[in-house]
Scaffold this active site. Structure first.
Site, PDB file in Angstrom:
ATOM      1  N   TYR A 103      31.416  90.820 -26.718  1.00 18.93           N
ATOM      2  CA  TYR A 103      32.234  92.046 -26.798  1.00 18.93           C
ATOM      3  C   TYR A 103      33.653  91.648 -27.217  1.00 18.93           C
ATOM      4  O   TYR A 103      34.232  92.248 -28.120  1.00 18.93           O
ATOM      5  CB  TYR A 103      32.221  92.743 -25.436  1.00 18.93           C
ATOM      6  CG  TYR A 103      33.088  93.978 -25.357  1.00 18.93           C
ATOM      7  CD1 TYR A 103      32.781  95.113 -26.100  1.00 18.93           C
ATOM      8  CD2 TYR A 103      34.227  94.008 -24.551  1.00 18.93           C
ATOM      9  CE1 TYR A 103      33.578  96.253 -26.031  1.00 18.93           C
ATOM     10  CE2 TYR A 103      35.023  95.134 -24.473  1.00 18.93           C
ATOM     11  CZ  TYR A 103      34.701  96.249 -25.211  1.00 18.93           C
ATOM     12  OH  TYR A 103      35.493  97.373 -25.138  1.00 18.93           O
TER      13      TYR A 103
HETATM   14  N1  LIG Z   1      36.031 101.942 -20.902  1.00 18.30           N
HETATM   15  C1  LIG Z   1      36.726 100.836 -21.029  1.00 18.30           C
HETATM   16  O1  LIG Z   1      37.039 100.177 -20.023  1.00 18.30           O
HETATM   17  C2  LIG Z   1      37.193 100.386 -22.378  1.00 18.30           C
HETATM   18  C3  LIG Z   1      38.193  99.412 -22.443  1.00 18.30           C
HETATM   19  C4  LIG Z   1      38.630  98.966 -23.680  1.00 18.30           C
HETATM   20  C5  LIG Z   1      38.093  99.498 -24.831  1.00 18.30           C
HETATM   21  N2  LIG Z   1      37.113 100.444 -24.750  1.00 18.30           N
HETATM   22  C6  LIG Z   1      36.576 100.948 -26.011  1.00 18.30           C
HETATM   23  O2  LIG Z   1      36.687 102.347 -26.046  1.00 18.30           O
HETATM   24  C7  LIG Z   1      35.715 102.883 -26.942  1.00 18.30           C
HETATM   25  C8  LIG Z   1      35.014 104.045 -26.261  1.00 18.30           C
HETATM   26  O3  LIG Z   1      34.320 103.559 -25.128  1.00 18.30           O
HETATM   27  P1  LIG Z   1      34.201 104.361 -23.754  1.00 18.30           P
HETATM   28  O4  LIG Z   1      34.724 103.497 -22.698  1.00 18.30           O
HETATM   29  O5  LIG Z   1      34.719 105.736 -23.905  1.00 18.30           O
HETATM   30  O6  LIG Z   1      32.605 104.325 -23.566  1.00 18.30           O
HETATM   31  P2  LIG Z   1      31.455 105.428 -23.682  1.00 18.30           P
HETATM   32  O7  LIG Z   1      31.752 106.557 -22.764  1.00 18.30           O
HETATM   33  O8  LIG Z   1      30.214 104.656 -23.511  1.00 18.30           O
HETATM   34  O9  LIG Z   1      31.589 105.975 -25.170  1.00 18.30           O
HETATM   35  C9  LIG Z   1      31.138 105.258 -26.288  1.00 18.30           C
HETATM   36  C10 LIG Z   1      30.926 106.232 -27.420  1.00 18.30           C
HETATM   37  O10 LIG Z   1      30.509 105.490 -28.567  1.00 18.30           O
HETATM   38  C11 LIG Z   1      29.320 106.099 -29.072  1.00 18.30           C
HETATM   39  N3  LIG Z   1      28.464 105.141 -29.764  1.00 18.30           N
HETATM   40  C12 LIG Z   1      27.863 104.038 -29.283  1.00 18.30           C
HETATM   41  N4  LIG Z   1      27.127 103.438 -30.228  1.00 18.30           N
HETATM   42  C13 LIG Z   1      27.266 104.187 -31.354  1.00 18.30           C
HETATM   43  C14 LIG Z   1      26.764 104.099 -32.674  1.00 18.30           C
HETATM   44  N5  LIG Z   1      25.937 103.122 -33.048  1.00 18.30           N
HETATM   45  N6  LIG Z   1      27.121 105.061 -33.563  1.00 18.30           N
HETATM   46  C15 LIG Z   1      27.940 106.061 -33.207  1.00 18.30           C
HETATM   47  N7  LIG Z   1      28.445 106.225 -31.972  1.00 18.30           N
HETATM   48  C16 LIG Z   1      28.111 105.284 -31.064  1.00 18.30           C
HETATM   49  C17 LIG Z   1      28.620 106.647 -27.840  1.00 18.30           C
HETATM   50  O11 LIG Z   1      27.642 107.595 -28.239  1.00 18.30           O
HETATM   51  P3  LIG Z   1      26.209 107.742 -27.470  1.00 18.30           P
HETATM   52  O12 LIG Z   1      26.471 108.649 -26.309  1.00 18.30           O
HETATM   53  O13 LIG Z   1      25.327 108.323 -28.499  1.00 18.30           O
HETATM   54  O14 LIG Z   1      25.798 106.360 -27.044  1.00 18.30           O
HETATM   55  C18 LIG Z   1      29.823 107.238 -27.110  1.00 18.30           C
HETATM   56  O15 LIG Z   1      30.154 108.487 -27.655  1.00 18.30           O
HETATM   57  C19 LIG Z   1      34.780 101.719 -27.302  1.00 18.30           C
HETATM   58  O16 LIG Z   1      35.129 101.215 -28.570  1.00 18.30           O
HETATM   59  C20 LIG Z   1      35.097 100.694 -26.222  1.00 18.30           C
HETATM   60  O17 LIG Z   1      34.831  99.385 -26.632  1.00 18.30           O
HETATM   61  C21 LIG Z   1      36.671 100.902 -23.557  1.00 18.30           C
END
Ligand SMILES: NC(=O)c1ccc[n+]([C@@H]2O[C@H](COP(=O)([O-])OP(=O)(O)OC[C@H]3O[C@@H](n4cnc5c(N)ncnc54)[C@H](OP(=O)(O)O)[C@@H]3O)[C@@H](O)[C@H]2O)c1
Length: 277
Positions: free
Chosen positions: A149
């Site tokens: 990651y």
């Molecule tokens: N939460 C944290 O602690 C954190 C920290 C740093 C960075 N981030 C980053 O923030 C971003 C959003 O993550 P989140 O924490 O909000 O997690 P999340 O709630 O799991 O959201 C991820 C989103 O990405 C979509 N997704 C996954 N695979 C995909 C694909 N192949 N094509 C299109 N959409 C896809 C998911 O859709 P589905 O529902 O269809 O799977 C969901 O809408 C990510 O890039 C993550 O790495 C998160």
């Protein structure tokens, strides 16, 4: 502004889409399954697009839908992402390829296909034309067992800096917002990824994994904080290109300057106390 954001089914994407709509913007939000945009679809300024970021023809179709409106596209937020965990020694090839397919190549594919629309907006005299990539603190430092990651998020930082430098002559800005832990469903999804730890010399980590993950999420910020910063970056004329969004983010900036062996000790000590950073 008319803004495209990938991955609005949950977490940071859903919260950011909601905030941008409340702030008077038009939002094109992508989901992988029709219907996953939930409450957002009630908003008249929201348009759902069905698209997987690893499916180039679907991305092309989504851009054609935006182009057909005849309205300029001002910004793209590459938010869609997944977090694959497991020891580097044992993680399956299928899983590590997926990590990069979504977080790195998916991000690049969306930017590539959106850029003709962003250039067109600039050429028509629109200002504040931007790409914002959602990176992570994991793109600054590498914690054990989420190294792939991290590798993907280091790559996102490189794509951001490189693309910004390539697009300066065209007046398109490229930025990264890098959150530390945020309270979103991504953590729950991570907890089920135990396969790479099972039946090998890393299996003792399994007993710690749940507490470690819960500890990280519990110390995280709310997605509203990240959404607010993304909105500020979109609306500002000259935002900082690298926003690290977490409590005590100076600790990370300091940690990056520390010798690697010192960093090693800190990560191992933190793991013992179920702390990530
Ligand atoms: N939460 C944290 O602690 C954190 C920290 C740093 C960075 N981030 C980053 O923030 C971003 C959003 O993550 P989140 O924490 O909000 O997690 P999340 O709630 O799991 O959201 C991820 C989103 O990405 C979509 N997704 C996954 N695979 C995909 C694909 N192949 N094509 C299109 N959409 C896809 C998911 O859709 P589905 O529902 O269809 O799977 C969901 O809408 C990510 O890039 C993550 O790495 C998160």
């Amino acid at each position: 502004m008319n803004i495209l954001i990938t991955g609005v089914s949950s977490g940071i994407g859903a919260t950011t889409a909601e905030l941008l709509l409340k702030s008077g913007h038009h939002v094109y939000g992508t989901v992988r399954k029709a219907g996953d945009a939930g409450q957002l679809t009630r908003h008249p300024a929201f348009s759902a697009l069905v698209m997987d970021v690893t499916d180039r023809p679907a991305i092309v179709e989504a851009m054609a839908t935006i182009k057909a409106t005849g309205q300029p596209l001002h910004a793209v937020i590459n938010n869609a992402g997944i977090a694959v965990s497991g020891p580097l020694e044992t993680i399956a090839e299928e899983d590590y390829r997926k990590q990069f397919d979504v977080n790195v190549f998916g991000n690049l594919a969306v930017s590539q296909e959106a850029l003709p629309l962003l250039h067109a907006a600039r050429e028509a005299g629109e200002t504040n034309v931007k790409i914002i990539n959602v990176g992570s603190v994991s793109g600054y430092v590498t914690a054990p067992f989420t190294s792939l990651y991290s590798a993907s998020k280091f790559a996102v930082e490189a794509l951001t800096d490189g693309m910004r430098r390539e697009l300066i002559p065209f007046g398109i800005d490229v930025l990264s917002v890098a959150p530390g832990p945020v309270k979103t469903p991504i953590w729950k999804k991570g907890k089920t990824q135990t396969k790479a730890f099972e039946g090998n010399r890393y299996s003792h980590i399994l007993s710690k994994l749940a507490a470690y993950t819960e500890g990280a999420e519990a110390g995280g910020v709310e997605p509203e904080l990240v959404a607010g910063i993304i909105r500020d970056m979109l609306e500002s004329d000259r935002p900082r290109p690298d926003r690290l969004v977490m409590k005590r983010n100076w600790v990370i900036r300091l940690l990056m300057l520390a010798p690697k062996r010192w960093q090693d000790k800190l990560f191992l000590k933190n793991m013992e106390s179920n702390k990530r950073y």
